[in-house]
Write a protein that holds these residues in place. Structure first.
Motif, PDB file in Angstrom:
ATOM      1  N   ALA A 151       5.287   2.013   4.498  1.00 46.25           N
ATOM      2  CA  ALA A 151       4.301   1.204   3.768  1.00 46.25           C
ATOM      3  C   ALA A 151       4.013   1.729   2.364  1.00 46.25           C
ATOM      4  CB  ALA A 151       3.015   1.090   4.573  1.00 46.25           C
ATOM      5  N   HIS A 152       4.603   2.870   1.970  1.00 46.23           N
ATOM      6  CA  HIS A 152       4.409   3.267   0.569  1.00 46.23           C
ATOM      7  C   HIS A 152       5.103   2.279  -0.375  1.00 46.23           C
ATOM      8  CE1 HIS A 152       8.068   6.168   1.084  1.00 46.23           C
ATOM      9  NE2 HIS A 152       8.494   5.030   0.594  1.00 46.23           N
ATOM     10  N   HIS A 153       5.935   1.392   0.186  1.00 50.53           N
ATOM     11  CA  HIS A 153       6.527   0.325  -0.631  1.00 50.53           C
ATOM     12  C   HIS A 153       5.578  -0.869  -0.749  1.00 50.53           C
ATOM     13  CE1 HIS A 153      10.733   1.853  -0.940  1.00 50.53           C
ATOM     14  NE2 HIS A 153      10.308   2.590   0.060  1.00 50.53           N
ATOM     15  N   LEU A 154       4.452  -0.797  -0.053  1.00 54.75           N
ATOM     16  CA  LEU A 154       3.556  -1.955   0.017  1.00 54.75           C
ATOM     17  C   LEU A 154       2.150  -1.611  -0.455  1.00 54.75           C
ATOM     18  CD1 LEU A 154       4.848  -3.228   3.471  1.00 54.75           C
ATOM     19  CD2 LEU A 154       5.233  -4.308   1.262  1.00 54.75           C
ATOM     20  N   VAL A 155       2.066  -0.609  -1.335  1.00 54.71           N
ATOM     21  CA  VAL A 155       0.769  -0.193  -1.831  1.00 54.71           C
ATOM     22  C   VAL A 155       0.143  -1.334  -2.645  1.00 54.71           C
ATOM     23  CG1 VAL A 155      -0.394   1.452  -3.360  1.00 54.71           C
ATOM     24  CG2 VAL A 155       1.447   2.221  -1.855  1.00 54.71           C
ATOM     25  N   TYR A 156      -1.117  -1.600  -2.393  1.00 58.41           N
ATOM     26  CA  TYR A 156      -1.883  -2.666  -3.059  1.00 58.41           C
ATOM     27  C   TYR A 156      -1.458  -4.076  -2.670  1.00 58.41           C
ATOM     28  CZ  TYR A 156      -4.391   0.477  -6.225  1.00 58.41           C
ATOM     29  OH  TYR A 156      -5.200   1.427  -6.751  1.00 58.41           O
ATOM     30  N   THR A 157      -0.614  -4.203  -1.643  1.00 56.82           N
ATOM     31  CA  THR A 157      -0.304  -5.548  -1.160  1.00 56.82           C
ATOM     32  C   THR A 157      -1.342  -5.883  -0.093  1.00 56.82           C
ATOM     33  OG1 THR A 157       1.082  -4.827   0.668  1.00 56.82           O
ATOM     34  CG2 THR A 157       2.161  -5.100  -1.481  1.00 56.82           C
ATOM     35  N   ILE A 197      -2.788   1.288   7.078  1.00 57.57           N
ATOM     36  CA  ILE A 197      -1.353   1.540   7.200  1.00 57.57           C
ATOM     37  C   ILE A 197      -0.816   2.106   5.886  1.00 57.57           C
ATOM     38  CG2 ILE A 197       0.898   0.534   7.752  1.00 57.57           C
ATOM     39  CD1 ILE A 197      -0.456  -1.584   9.376  1.00 57.57           C
ATOM     40  N   GLN A 198      -1.302   1.558   4.765  1.00 59.91           N
ATOM     41  CA  GLN A 198      -0.887   2.079   3.459  1.00 59.91           C
ATOM     42  C   GLN A 198      -1.279   3.550   3.308  1.00 59.91           C
ATOM     43  OE1 GLN A 198      -2.163  -0.325   0.092  1.00 59.91           O
ATOM     44  NE2 GLN A 198      -2.072  -2.212   1.270  1.00 59.91           N
ATOM     45  N   THR A 199      -2.520   3.832   3.654  1.00 66.41           N
ATOM     46  CA  THR A 199      -3.028   5.195   3.451  1.00 66.41           C
ATOM     47  C   THR A 199      -2.276   6.193   4.324  1.00 66.41           C
ATOM     48  OG1 THR A 199      -5.174   4.231   2.971  1.00 66.41           O
ATOM     49  CG2 THR A 199      -5.123   6.597   3.409  1.00 66.41           C
ATOM     50  N   LEU A 200      -2.083   5.826   5.582  1.00 70.62           N
ATOM     51  CA  LEU A 200      -1.337   6.689   6.503  1.00 70.62           C
ATOM     52  C   LEU A 200       0.055   6.963   5.936  1.00 70.62           C
ATOM     53  CD1 LEU A 200      -2.009   7.887   9.240  1.00 70.62           C
ATOM     54  CD2 LEU A 200      -0.944   5.907  10.324  1.00 70.62           C
ATOM     55  N   ALA A 201       0.677   5.916   5.417  1.00 70.14           N
ATOM     56  CA  ALA A 201       2.029   6.055   4.864  1.00 70.14           C
ATOM     57  C   ALA A 201       2.019   7.013   3.678  1.00 70.14           C
ATOM     58  CB  ALA A 201       2.569   4.695   4.441  1.00 70.14           C
ATOM     59  N   ILE A 202       0.989   6.907   2.846  1.00 68.76           N
ATOM     60  CA  ILE A 202       0.932   7.761   1.657  1.00 68.76           C
ATOM     61  C   ILE A 202       0.780   9.221   2.081  1.00 68.76           C
ATOM     62  CG2 ILE A 202      -0.394   8.308  -0.431  1.00 68.76           C
ATOM     63  CD1 ILE A 202      -1.103   5.285  -0.573  1.00 68.76           C
ATOM     64  N   ARG A 220      -1.646   5.992  -5.150  1.00 65.65           N
ATOM     65  CA  ARG A 220      -2.113   4.697  -5.663  1.00 65.65           C
ATOM     66  C   ARG A 220      -2.167   4.664  -7.191  1.00 65.65           C
ATOM     67  NH1 ARG A 220      -4.982   4.409  -0.682  1.00 65.65           N
ATOM     68  NH2 ARG A 220      -4.465   2.476   0.408  1.00 65.65           N
ATOM     69  N   VAL A 221      -2.644   5.750  -7.799  1.00 67.36           N
ATOM     70  CA  VAL A 221      -2.750   5.731  -9.268  1.00 67.36           C
ATOM     71  C   VAL A 221      -1.390   5.600  -9.931  1.00 67.36           C
ATOM     72  CG1 VAL A 221      -4.877   6.987  -9.684  1.00 67.36           C
ATOM     73  CG2 VAL A 221      -2.772   8.263  -9.342  1.00 67.36           C
ATOM     74  N   GLN A 268       0.280   1.897  -9.054  1.00 71.58           N
ATOM     75  CA  GLN A 268      -0.210   0.737  -9.802  1.00 71.58           C
ATOM     76  C   GLN A 268       0.438   0.656 -11.183  1.00 71.58           C
ATOM     77  OE1 GLN A 268      -2.726   0.816 -12.475  1.00 71.58           O
ATOM     78  NE2 GLN A 268      -2.902   3.030 -12.560  1.00 71.58           N
ATOM     79  N   LEU A 269       0.916   1.783 -11.693  1.00 67.76           N
ATOM     80  CA  LEU A 269       1.555   1.764 -13.006  1.00 67.76           C
ATOM     81  C   LEU A 269       3.048   1.434 -12.915  1.00 67.76           C
ATOM     82  CD1 LEU A 269       1.231   2.409 -16.090  1.00 67.76           C
ATOM     83  CD2 LEU A 269       2.134   4.677 -15.546  1.00 67.76           C
ATOM     84  N   ILE A 270       3.767   2.086 -11.988  1.00 64.85           N
ATOM     85  CA  ILE A 270       5.227   1.992 -12.061  1.00 64.85           C
ATOM     86  C   ILE A 270       5.857   1.055 -11.029  1.00 64.85           C
ATOM     87  CG2 ILE A 270       5.630   4.207 -13.212  1.00 64.85           C
ATOM     88  CD1 ILE A 270       6.257   4.011  -9.569  1.00 64.85           C
TER      89      ILE A 270
END
Ligand code: HEM
Ligand SMILES: [Fe+2]
Lengths: 465, 309
Positions: A252-258, A264-269, A326-327, A330-332
């Motif tokens: 899910a690090h490919h789905l950050v902010y989706t 799930i995002q946080t766990l993945a990160i 996340r920071v 959101q940029l790249i």
């Protein structure tokens, strides 16, 4: 000895096929890179960017990558089991089926048969072909290991077993689909769930196609070509288990902010950050192995490939986790930074390591020496320069894109239109094509060297006979 | 520890590896799949019609996902650029999701209704005629590929979508390009657009153009116009996909409107059915709030100069 001879021909077949598909994929990559700054180079229907992009990624991941993995794994398997393959005829059939499948895969993607799942684009009839290929591979891997003549299973065999098991689970689950015709299907899953399954698969395709089998090669061929044993066996064990454990949590690090649920995002990160540790376990192991005698970097050309390869792996595995924050995301995310990142892994780590293994194996099969170390060195420097140029230009573009997309005026309105940002990419995209050309020329030196080595080997064999 | 049975028995090793690999898989993938959290559906969300589904198939076939995303992140500037951020419940009927991972082109999550059909056709035919520096391939050739109604019907059945026989009959003679345009127009429409009326309230805009007649503003407006507007309103404002800007009608009624009405319309865009000063919109004018106040005024200055005012 004779049995080995037959199997070696299979290994060689896989290696040459993988080089062939590699050339196809790279040529397509060059065309893609041109289309990005010159849309008049789209030739519908078969040669438009959208269709070619998946031919490129599949051609290289499955054609070059998996082809090399099959061939080189078979080679490693025989040496570490101290016996020929258990099913040599099956392995030969495997080779032919592999080439048929990749050819059909390429044709189907050109024709627009595309599941639109990244790295799982192939339509369902080909998925079935891929599963058959994998089962054949598994049968030979397990059969040969079970009947081995060496008690311990060396580290490389762990990584090969993990590859066989994980890819099977990943590929089958993500390709579950509803057939809607001979060449059309729909993902069984939908919406956010479809996204979650796809990236659980997608990230682990990186993990179990571009990482574990390549590490198997690294752990086998680095000691072989330097004559120095792996620095720490204990470190290998810890790195192995923590790597295969952690990878599966991180998709899910490919789905950050989706719209995917935040937890799930946080766990993945979190797990992605953790992945630095096992990844660097292997990097450290590689460095300390050669650390016993750094002069090998000068005297043994293969060491250079392996150590630079693992260095790029090390850089990738720091960059990747950083990207997941996340920071940073959101940029790249969605920018050209990502292809910059991807190609350091594929052109640097994967292709360099695979090339070094091939340099080692082909002379061994022909009982001769490499045709020219000088040519190998030219190859090395060209692919190194090409790859660095590629990644660096794309990193710059990506950061610029990301920054301009979010730039605002004092009154809170956006500073740049989409087109204004896009038009600033052109010089970088053009440089990337140059980078690709440099890399391609490097690969041509490699192919020439292998070709001449085989010729030399054949002449020697003929003279002996 | 390396001497344990584990490292001598490949089957045991494979079993242990499988278990280790499955832990993360179960927690982050299988378990959530069993919960309603992963299957949300917005109330207004409709199944795709046969034509729209055929268009979605074309989108997949052409690999548009390699250049376009379909998800707006909940970040301020991203919402400004593309519109309302994406909701989990918008994608219930998407097999697979088409969020993508690269924005070589702009996000398309809010493309539905942003432009009139005529714009979409013309843009697919020749993107460079709208944006000279666009690197999007031309897709006009899709109009030569006719849809096969039987195929599309099979696809509808596979997904279990409901449809009427008339919807299938409607596909006769339609091309892949028609389908693609129909698909574009439905993307993201289950989320209600922020109402233009609401936005108007925060628009505390000057009643008169502060840049009126300013030659610099007119020059800047001219450039903005050729980048953003001429594709629809004609090079000299004579009209085309959008209405003429130099005739004496505004929103299809005789009689011009004031500067601040121009500002609002350009800023907010239009939506079919909305009413402005008693005049009913047909929709299809995109919002340009992202240009910022000054640039919008520059555009108004330029339009006035075209009108000779
Ligand atoms: C001459 C060498 C190469 C060139 C010119 C090239 C060019 C490209 C281009 C233009 C893209 C699309 C990027 C975008 O959409 O912005 C791409 C994507 C990709 N390439 Fe290559 N490539 C080369 C070599 C390779 C190699 C050797 C591999 C793997 C072994 C590889 C794997 C990939 C992958 C996985 C992607 C998808 C990246 C993503 O989804 O972000 N490429 N390449
Ligand atoms: Fe990843």
């Amino acid at each position: 000895m004779n049995d080995y001879h037959y199997d070696n021909q299979t290994v060689k077949g896989f290696i040459l096929s993988s080089i062939f598909w590699g050339v196809v994929g790279i040529v397509v990559g060059l065309l893609l890179s041109i289309q990005m700054w010159s849309p008049s180079h789209n030739f519908p229907p078969f040669f438009t960017f959208g269709r070619l992009r998946v031919v490129h990624t599949n051609g290289l991941a499955f054609g070059l990558g998996i082809g090399a993995i099959f061939g080189i794994s078979y080679y490693i398997l025989m040496r570490l089991s101290k016996r020929p393959l258990l099913f040599p005829k099956l392995a030969r059939f495997h080779l032919h089926l592999f080439n048929a499948a990749i050819a059909l895969a390429a044709v189907s993607l050109f024709a627009g048969m595309n599941q639109s799942l990244e790295y799982a684009e192939l339509e369902w009839p080909l998925d079935i072909g891929v599963v058959i290929l994998w089962v054949i591979f598994a049968v030979n891997v397990f059969g040969t290991i079970i009947k081995r003549k060496e008690e311990q299973m060396y580290i490389s065999l762990w990584y090969i077993i993990a590859t066989v098991v994980a890819v099977a689970v990943l590929y089958i689950v993500n390709n579950l689909s509803i057939p809607a015709g001979l060449f059309k299907s729909y993902h069984l899953f939908s919406g956010v769930n479809s996204a979650n399954v796809e990236w659980w698969y997608g990230h682990n395709a990186v993990g179990f196609i571009f990482t574990t089998p390549i590490l198997a090669m690294f752990y086998y061929f680095l000691p072989k070509s330097t004559g120095m044993p792996i620095y720490s066996h204990r470190l290998s064990i810890i790195a192995f288990w923590s790597l295969v454990f952690a990878y599966l949590w991180t998709g899910a690090h490919h789905l950050v902010y989706t719209p995917l649920p935040d937890w799930i995002q946080t766990l993945a990160i979190v797990f992605t950050i953790f992945l630095i540790a096992p990844s660097w376990g292997s990097v450290v192991n590689g460095f300390y192995t050669v650390g016993a005698d750094w002069s090998k970097m000068r005297t043994n050309y293969l060491t250079k490939f392996f150590i630079w390869g693992i260095t790029f792996y090390g850089l990738q595995t720091v960059q990747g986790p950083t990207q997941s924050l996340r920071v940073v995301s959101q940029l790249i995310h969605y920018t050209d930074w990502v292809p910059g990142h991807v190609h350091m892994g594929t052109m640097g780590w994967v292709t360099m390591t695979v090339a070094a293994c091939i340099y080692y194996i082909i002379p061994k099969i022909y009982d001769t020496e490499i045709y020219s170390e000088k040519v190998a060195n030219i190859h090395f420097w060209l692919v190194l320069i090409g790859q660095l140029m590629f990644s660096i230009t794309m990193w710059i573009t990506g950061i610029q894109q990301g920054a301009l997309w979010k730039a605002v005026n004092p009154d809170g309105t956006l500073k740049y239109t989409f087109m204004e940002v896009l038009s600033k990419n052109y010089p970088y995209w053009q440089l990337r094509t140059v980078a690709g050309l440099v890399f391609t020329v490097g690969m041509l030196f490699f192919i020439y060297n292998i070709h001449m080595t085989i010729r030399k080997g054949k002449a020697l064999a003929a003279a002996k006979a | 520890m390396a001497n344990s049975a584990l490292y001598k028995n490949p089957i045991l090793f494979a079993v242990v590896t499988t278990v280790v690999v499955l832990i993360g898989t179960v927690v982050t993938m299988f378990y959530p799949m069993m919960t309603p959290e992963m299957h949300p559906k917005l109330e207004g969300l409709k199944q795709y019609t046969p034509l729209q589904l055929a268009g979605k198939d074309v989108y997949q076939q052409e690999g548009c996902v390699g250049c376009h995303t379909q998800t707006v992140r909940p970040l301020k500037t991203e919402v400004l650029r593309y519109g309302e951020y994406s909701k989990a419940g918008e994608f219930f009927y998407d097999h697979p999701f088409l969020w993508g991972s690269k924005r070589t082109g702009p996000d398309l999550a809010r493309i539905g209704g942003k432009y009139p059909d005529a714009w979409q056709y013309k843009h697919f035919e020749d993107p460079q005629s709208f944006f000279a520096e666009s690197n999007m391939p031309k897709y006009g050739w899709l109009k030569n590929n006719k849809l096969d109604p039987a195929d599309v019907e099979a696809h509808m059945k596979a997904l279990g979508f409901t449809y009427q026989p008339e919807d299938i009959a409607l596909l006769n003679g339609k091309s892949e390009l028609d389908a693609l345009v129909a698909y574009m127009q439905v993307i993201g429409t289950s989320v209600k657009k922020a109402d233009a009326g609401d936005k108007k309230k925060d628009l505390s805009v000057e009643p008169v153009n502060p840049f009126k007649g300013d030659p610099k503003a007119i020059a800047s407006g001219k450039e903005l116009y050729s980048q953003n507007c001429s594709a629809c309103h004609g090079v000299k404002g004579e009209g085309g996909i959008g209405p003429s800007l130099i005739d004496d009608e505004f929103l299809y009624v005789k009689g011009d409107l004031k500067d601040d009405d121009y500002f609002e319309l350009i800023n907010n865009g239009t939506q079919a059915g909305n009413v402005e000063e008693g005049r009913t919109m047909k929709g299809g004018m995109p919002p340009y709030a992202s240009l910022g106040r000054d640039k919008i005024w520059h555009l108004v200055s330029y339009i006035r100069s075209l009108q000779g005012k």
